[in-house]
Write a protein that holds these residues in place. Sequence first.
Motif, PDB file in Angstrom:
ATOM      1  N   PHE A 323     120.634 -39.929  39.176  1.00 50.72           N
ATOM      2  CA  PHE A 323     122.100 -39.894  39.261  1.00 50.72           C
ATOM      3  C   PHE A 323     122.632 -38.797  40.385  1.00 50.72           C
ATOM      4  CE2 PHE A 323     121.388 -38.263  34.766  1.00 50.72           C
ATOM      5  CZ  PHE A 323     121.128 -36.740  35.077  1.00 50.72           C
ATOM      6  N   PHE A 324     121.912 -38.689  41.331  1.00 54.19           N
ATOM      7  CA  PHE A 324     122.135 -37.732  42.608  1.00 54.19           C
ATOM      8  C   PHE A 324     122.244 -38.631  43.867  1.00 54.19           C
ATOM      9  CE2 PHE A 324     119.214 -35.144  39.725  1.00 54.19           C
ATOM     10  CZ  PHE A 324     120.068 -34.320  38.987  1.00 54.19           C
ATOM     11  N   VAL A 325     123.110 -37.769  44.665  1.00 53.58           N
ATOM     12  CA  VAL A 325     123.296 -38.408  45.981  1.00 53.58           C
ATOM     13  C   VAL A 325     123.030 -37.175  46.716  1.00 53.58           C
ATOM     14  CG1 VAL A 325     124.807 -39.030  47.844  1.00 53.58           C
ATOM     15  CG2 VAL A 325     125.018 -39.956  45.518  1.00 53.58           C
ATOM     16  N   TRP A 326     121.983 -37.452  48.036  1.00 52.69           N
ATOM     17  CA  TRP A 326     121.601 -36.352  48.802  1.00 52.69           C
ATOM     18  C   TRP A 326     122.118 -36.458  50.056  1.00 52.69           C
ATOM     19  CZ3 TRP A 326     119.298 -31.757  48.112  1.00 52.69           C
ATOM     20  CH2 TRP A 326     118.451 -31.184  49.088  1.00 52.69           C
ATOM     21  N   ALA A 327     123.105 -35.491  50.478  1.00 52.26           N
ATOM     22  CA  ALA A 327     123.696 -35.863  51.632  1.00 52.26           C
ATOM     23  C   ALA A 327     123.714 -34.755  52.811  1.00 52.26           C
ATOM     24  CB  ALA A 327     125.262 -35.888  51.201  1.00 52.26           C
ATOM     25  N   LYS A 328     123.692 -35.135  54.101  1.00 56.05           N
ATOM     26  CA  LYS A 328     123.479 -34.052  55.022  1.00 56.05           C
ATOM     27  C   LYS A 328     124.913 -33.329  55.212  1.00 56.05           C
ATOM     28  CE  LYS A 328     119.965 -35.738  58.006  1.00 56.05           C
ATOM     29  NZ  LYS A 328     119.498 -36.258  59.683  1.00 56.05           N
ATOM     30  N   VAL A 329     124.861 -32.079  55.644  1.00 58.75           N
ATOM     31  CA  VAL A 329     125.821 -31.249  55.525  1.00 58.75           C
ATOM     32  C   VAL A 329     126.474 -31.457  57.328  1.00 58.75           C
ATOM     33  CG1 VAL A 329     125.385 -29.661  54.052  1.00 58.75           C
ATOM     34  CG2 VAL A 329     124.896 -29.106  56.100  1.00 58.75           C
ATOM     35  N   PRO A 330     127.663 -31.278  57.523  1.00 57.92           N
ATOM     36  CA  PRO A 330     128.007 -31.224  58.976  1.00 57.92           C
ATOM     37  C   PRO A 330     127.260 -30.268  59.729  1.00 57.92           C
ATOM     38  CG  PRO A 330     129.795 -31.388  57.487  1.00 57.92           C
ATOM     39  CD  PRO A 330     129.005 -30.988  56.375  1.00 57.92           C
ATOM     40  N   ALA A 331     127.013 -30.395  60.974  1.00 59.29           N
ATOM     41  CA  ALA A 331     126.168 -29.697  61.852  1.00 59.29           C
ATOM     42  C   ALA A 331     126.530 -28.110  61.775  1.00 59.29           C
ATOM     43  CB  ALA A 331     126.221 -30.233  63.021  1.00 59.29           C
ATOM     44  N   SER A 332     127.915 -27.831  61.742  1.00 59.11           N
ATOM     45  CA  SER A 332     128.355 -26.616  61.910  1.00 59.11           C
ATOM     46  C   SER A 332     128.068 -25.602  60.643  1.00 59.11           C
ATOM     47  CB  SER A 332     129.670 -26.630  62.320  1.00 59.11           C
ATOM     48  OG  SER A 332     130.591 -27.146  61.279  1.00 59.11           O
ATOM     49  N   PHE A 333     127.633 -26.211  59.561  1.00 59.35           N
ATOM     50  CA  PHE A 333     127.506 -25.510  58.412  1.00 59.35           C
ATOM     51  C   PHE A 333     125.957 -25.503  57.930  1.00 59.35           C
ATOM     52  CE2 PHE A 333     131.738 -27.088  58.045  1.00 59.35           C
ATOM     53  CZ  PHE A 333     132.302 -26.264  57.206  1.00 59.35           C
ATOM     54  N   THR A 334     125.749 -24.369  57.109  1.00 63.89           N
ATOM     55  CA  THR A 334     124.522 -24.361  56.258  1.00 63.89           C
ATOM     56  C   THR A 334     124.630 -25.150  54.900  1.00 63.89           C
ATOM     57  OG1 THR A 334     125.202 -22.288  55.210  1.00 63.89           O
ATOM     58  CG2 THR A 334     124.085 -22.116  57.501  1.00 63.89           C
ATOM     59  N   SER A 335     123.634 -25.326  54.111  1.00 63.41           N
ATOM     60  CA  SER A 335     124.051 -25.858  52.895  1.00 63.41           C
ATOM     61  C   SER A 335     124.912 -25.062  51.910  1.00 63.41           C
ATOM     62  CB  SER A 335     122.488 -25.864  52.315  1.00 63.41           C
ATOM     63  OG  SER A 335     121.826 -27.023  52.792  1.00 63.41           O
ATOM     64  N   GLN A 336     124.533 -23.556  52.259  1.00 70.63           N
ATOM     65  CA  GLN A 336     125.447 -22.699  51.229  1.00 70.63           C
ATOM     66  C   GLN A 336     126.849 -22.657  51.846  1.00 70.63           C
ATOM     67  OE1 GLN A 336     123.741 -21.181  48.847  1.00 70.63           O
ATOM     68  NE2 GLN A 336     125.388 -19.932  48.120  1.00 70.63           N
ATOM     69  N   GLY A 360     115.244 -28.187  51.774  1.00 68.57           N
ATOM     70  CA  GLY A 360     116.465 -28.806  51.487  1.00 68.57           C
ATOM     71  C   GLY A 360     117.650 -28.148  52.373  1.00 68.57           C
ATOM     72  N   GLU A 361     117.311 -27.124  53.086  1.00 67.99           N
ATOM     73  CA  GLU A 361     118.439 -26.592  54.135  1.00 67.99           C
ATOM     74  C   GLU A 361     118.918 -27.729  54.675  1.00 67.99           C
ATOM     75  OE1 GLU A 361     121.381 -25.012  55.314  1.00 67.99           O
ATOM     76  OE2 GLU A 361     120.057 -23.588  54.154  1.00 67.99           O
ATOM     77  N   GLY A 362     120.492 -27.807  54.885  1.00 65.09           N
ATOM     78  CA  GLY A 362     120.889 -28.973  55.588  1.00 65.09           C
ATOM     79  C   GLY A 362     121.476 -30.125  54.978  1.00 65.09           C
ATOM     80  N   TYR A 363     121.301 -29.710  53.400  1.00 66.44           N
ATOM     81  CA  TYR A 363     121.530 -31.056  52.731  1.00 66.44           C
ATOM     82  C   TYR A 363     122.576 -30.393  51.332  1.00 66.44           C
ATOM     83  CZ  TYR A 363     118.219 -33.927  55.087  1.00 66.44           C
ATOM     84  OH  TYR A 363     117.520 -34.615  56.113  1.00 66.44           O
ATOM     85  N   VAL A 364     123.168 -31.348  50.671  1.00 72.59           N
ATOM     86  CA  VAL A 364     123.682 -31.067  49.408  1.00 72.59           C
ATOM     87  C   VAL A 364     123.417 -31.942  48.381  1.00 72.59           C
ATOM     88  CG1 VAL A 364     125.494 -29.292  50.185  1.00 72.59           C
ATOM     89  CG2 VAL A 364     125.858 -31.820  49.878  1.00 72.59           C
ATOM     90  N   ARG A 365     122.971 -31.585  46.947  1.00 68.92           N
ATOM     91  CA  ARG A 365     123.174 -32.594  46.046  1.00 68.92           C
ATOM     92  C   ARG A 365     124.365 -32.928  45.237  1.00 68.92           C
ATOM     93  NH1 ARG A 365     119.719 -31.430  40.581  1.00 68.92           N
ATOM     94  NH2 ARG A 365     121.966 -30.668  40.038  1.00 68.92           N
ATOM     95  N   ILE A 366     124.611 -34.151  45.169  1.00 70.55           N
ATOM     96  CA  ILE A 366     125.896 -34.385  44.334  1.00 70.55           C
ATOM     97  C   ILE A 366     125.507 -35.140  43.277  1.00 70.55           C
ATOM     98  CG2 ILE A 366     128.053 -35.455  44.664  1.00 70.55           C
ATOM     99  CD1 ILE A 366     127.870 -35.315  47.668  1.00 70.55           C
ATOM    100  N   SER A 367     125.782 -34.584  42.047  1.00 69.28           N
ATOM    101  CA  SER A 367     125.607 -35.186  40.707  1.00 69.28           C
ATOM    102  C   SER A 367     126.566 -36.261  40.303  1.00 69.28           C
ATOM    103  CB  SER A 367     125.600 -34.307  39.611  1.00 69.28           C
ATOM    104  OG  SER A 367     125.372 -34.800  38.431  1.00 69.28           O
ATOM    105  N   LEU A 368     126.180 -37.425  39.771  1.00 71.16           N
ATOM    106  CA  LEU A 368     127.081 -38.498  39.394  1.00 71.16           C
ATOM    107  C   LEU A 368     127.319 -38.434  38.194  1.00 71.16           C
ATOM    108  CD1 LEU A 368     125.377 -41.157  41.588  1.00 71.16           C
ATOM    109  CD2 LEU A 368     127.338 -39.912  42.448  1.00 71.16           C
ATOM    110  N   SER A 369     126.925 -37.396  37.051  1.00 70.61           N
ATOM    111  CA  SER A 369     127.236 -37.372  35.802  1.00 70.61           C
ATOM    112  C   SER A 369     128.607 -36.777  35.772  1.00 70.61           C
ATOM    113  CB  SER A 369     126.202 -36.470  35.200  1.00 70.61           C
ATOM    114  OG  SER A 369     126.168 -35.256  35.999  1.00 70.61           O
ATOM    115  N   GLY A 388     141.097 -35.336  56.934  1.00 70.65           N
ATOM    116  CA  GLY A 388     140.477 -36.484  56.361  1.00 70.65           C
ATOM    117  C   GLY A 388     138.929 -36.698  56.809  1.00 70.65           C
ATOM    118  N   GLY A 389     138.610 -36.248  57.866  1.00 73.94           N
ATOM    119  CA  GLY A 389     137.145 -36.054  58.454  1.00 73.94           C
ATOM    120  C   GLY A 389     136.316 -35.421  57.653  1.00 73.94           C
ATOM    121  N   ALA A 390     135.034 -35.082  58.140  1.00 74.97           N
ATOM    122  CA  ALA A 390     133.904 -34.501  57.605  1.00 74.97           C
ATOM    123  C   ALA A 390     134.520 -32.879  57.643  1.00 74.97           C
ATOM    124  CB  ALA A 390     132.929 -34.422  58.460  1.00 74.97           C
ATOM    125  N   PRO A 391     134.487 -32.258  56.511  1.00 73.31           N
ATOM    126  CA  PRO A 391     134.971 -30.918  56.229  1.00 73.31           C
ATOM    127  C   PRO A 391     134.398 -29.656  57.300  1.00 73.31           C
ATOM    128  CG  PRO A 391     134.448 -31.859  54.126  1.00 73.31           C
ATOM    129  CD  PRO A 391     133.843 -32.661  55.056  1.00 73.31           C
TER     130      PRO A 391
END
Length: 391
Positions: A323-336, A360-369, A388-391
Amino acid sequence: MKYGSSQVNRLPPYLFSVFQQKKKELEARGMDIIDLGIGAPDLPTPPFIIERLIEEAKKPENHKYSPYGGCAEFKQAVASFYKRHYNVELDPDTEVHALIGSKEGIAHLIQAVLDPGDYVLLPDPGYPVYQSAVHLAYGVASPFKLVEEHGYIPQFKQIRASELNRAKLMLLNYPSNPTGATVEIGVFTEAVDFARKNKLSLIHDAAYDLVTFSTYKSPSILQVPGAKEVAVEFGSLSKSFNMAGWRLGYVVGNKDLIQALAVVKSNTDTSQFLAIQKAGAEALQSDLTAVKENNRIYYDRMKLMVNALQEMGLTAGEPRGTFFVWAKVPASFTSQSFAEKLLEEAGVIVTPGNAFGAGGEGYVRISLSTPVHRLREAVKRMKKMNGGGAP
């Protein structure tokens, strides 16, 4: 005075606890926080399991210590589940052992098997407890990279011989936390062959084995012929049956590895409350209707979140499990920095990918729980950031 051992003092703070502390601080300032960080099921334990617990808790014979390896009913239920679901035969007496959650069992098995300085091949990105457990056992974590272009599947031939020659264990986890990656049985066949060739023991963490979508069915590593010669598999009732706080799991497979684990456990705990084990047996012997209903709910949440992320210009694939979504972060950000921006500006907690290793750098994990109305609110807040676009 330092009260912790050198190994404990060298452990970094558990990143999930760091974000939980920040959450408390923001809530104290009146901010409404939506926590999509920790993967703790929000759905209730099915009533038929609770009813069995109540029934068994009233019986005085269940108030005594459990057998160290778990009660016969629970171990037989695990064996029957494997026969019915995977067509795998298990001896309940020697090839099944009850656990106080699979997290505990994995940590104790690593302790049971390693000598100081032994290497353990760990997935990167991977569940951070693996690395902590190796550290506390005075072992050496040797990460092997899992990358999106290969579907987060191990590239066995790329593992360096210098580390492989010193390795005693290899750990796999499918469906994967954090990436949601899934595999077919051929990957496990390759893993078993690789372990045999290199004299490794295999640990497969199958905590999300039943949390799957559509027609996908997660295989067991024990379905590979001869797998029990080198492998054990850890299972959990936390995710499939919403029993996270009940703390009940199991390990199955190679009897020598299980016996080593049993020695550690018999010297550190006395298994789980018998009433909980018997309620767990009831769960495993069910027709899994409750599990399928959970999965339908998680699937709907997953589709909502993936579609929303894609609308925001963020890359996120649809997983076939967890129940996780693994998403890429925008290019101007680190995961943190991306996770911190979401928390501070939108009041939404996600887990930065670097918490799961350098891979895992460059991604965030989003829980669906989280209930769907809160997911919708989280999406609404995220879309508001930067117009409204990518943060």
